[in-house]
Motif scaffolding. Structure first.
Motif: not given
Length: 406
Positions: A276-296
């Motif tokens: 997941i971390g490498n995906f974020i870094l590889d797509n840094a040029d286009s990624l403008v929003l990151y949301v992790a859904i947790h509870s509660y």
């Protein structure tokens, strides 16, 4: 009794006996915490299983085994923290929930369902089916294989427009947070149904960020939190994936393998996290929003987890989060607070949203803590799935609208 009947009975009994009973486990609840008590609670949370989001002005809940109960009660008494026994025996509730889920399990779902909790293989097959059904807009991405041989899957939804911004959502990073995958599945449903949403951005959704752990909660241990990565202590496998990202990773006690927040031997030591971390870094040029859904906890948390000092675009983070919270409240009146992670939750290191913001340069990064439910928060009954997804989706849509407009 026939030989076949005997085999089936043994299989059923084996399945039942294999599931951790939690008989005699208690859930303790404190009075609302003060700033003076938080350092003690933070230290205890490294060794005992605190649920929800302990914070100033909020009570804390902690699950304890029969052996742990007197230790935690004694610690609370020393700290002069008032408390009560919220659940005297967690066993019957776990047994009821497990039986209910097994009775409604299906083998080959073709659509996401919101009247029961889907199993790991069900969700994984559903993602694959969507890619086959909608090949023009849906792409199944496999980020990595897990230690137990499962796949971390992401569904990309896109109209194929060049140069679009990208949005990321992940669910079930903490395995026991069953209410979270339905939210990711609802996002998928909405984006598939509405071409205008795909014209706004490319969407990447990971309903099971921790498939090994989630599968383990379904079949063996309802309240398992971590991955299932092997550790030097075979009795204490698993890493807390939300402490394993490569941003201010802090080992704490690197040999406390049994801790619910064990961060691993080094950053990205969990393959799920590294992928997941490498995906974020590889797509840094286009990624403008990151949301992790947790509870509660009914919170919308923004970076950072290691400091209460405001980040440069804090006003925009608060404004976008507030727009989301307002949209959620408009559905049924549920109030989500918008807070800095360190102030609203507790001090954390190696968290996914901090990594996305601090290393991945994602301008808008959040952790959503959904509503709790059930006996003490982590086990909302299946009847609450639909109300939760119905109120959270408008909040997600409002967040996306704000981010893409700014």
């Amino acid at each position: 009794m026939s030989k076949l009947s005997s085999i089936i009975l043994l299989m059923v009994l084996g399945s039942t006996l294999a599931y951790k009973s939690y008989s005699g486990y208690q859930v303790l609840k404190t009075a609302p915490l003060t700033s003076a008590s938080m350092p003690y609670i933070n230290r205890l949370s490294k060794h005992f299983d605190f649920w929800g989001t302990p914070g100033v002005g909020r009570p804390a809940t902690v699950m304890v085994s029969p052996e742990q109960a007197p230790l935690v009660v004694a610690a609370f008494n020393r700290m002069r923290i008032s408390h009560e026994v919220l659940i005297p025996d967690l066993g019957p509730e776990v047994e009821r929930e497990h039986g209910e889920r097994k009775a409604t399990e299906e083998a080959n779902p073709r659509v996401a369902v919101y009247d029961r909790y889907m199993g790991c293989s069900e969700i994984q097959m559903h993602i694959a089916q969507l890619a086959l059904t909608y090949p023009d807009i849906a792409t199944e991405l496999v980020l990595t294989n897990t230690p137990e041989g499962r796949k971390v899957k992401v569904l990309k939804l896109s109209n194929g427009n060049a140069g679009q911004k990208a949005l990321w959502f992940d669910c079930a990073m903490h395995a026991r947070e069953w209410i979270t995958p339905p939210v990711c599945l609802r996002i998928i449903d909405e984006v598939i149904a509405d071409p205008a949403l795909r014209d706004m951005a490319d969407w990447y959704i990971a309903p099971l960020a921790n498939p090994d752990g989630y599968n383990y909660t379904i079949n063996t241990d309802r309240f398992w939190r971590k991955t299932r990565s092997p550790n030097p202590d075979p009795n204490c496998p698993g890493i807390d994936p939300n402490r394993n990202f490569d941003f201010l990773w802090d080992a704490g006690n690197p040999t406390d393998y049994c801790s619910e927040v064990y961060p691993g031997t080094n950053a990205f030591s969990a393959p799920e996290v590294a992928a997941i971390g490498n995906f974020i870094l590889d797509n840094a040029d286009s990624l403008v929003l990151y949301v992790a859904i947790h509870s509660y906890g009914e919170q919308i948390l923004y970076p950072y987890g290691h400091t209460v000092e405001p980040v440069p675009n804090v006003d925009q983070l608060i404004a976008a989060g507030t727009a989301s919270a307002d949209a959620i409240a408009a559905v049924a009146g549920t109030t989500y607070t918008v807070e800095n992670s360190a102030a609203g939750l507790y001090f954390t290191y190696g968290a996914s949203d901090d990594f996305a913001y601090g290393r991945g340069a994602v301008q808008y990064a959040y952790t959503y803590e959904l509503s709790g439910g059930g006996s003490a928060g982590f086990d909302p009954p299946a009847s609450l799935i639909q109300p939760v997804v119905d109120e959270v989706w408008p909040g997600i849509k409002a967040l996306v609208d704000y981010v893409l407009a700014n």
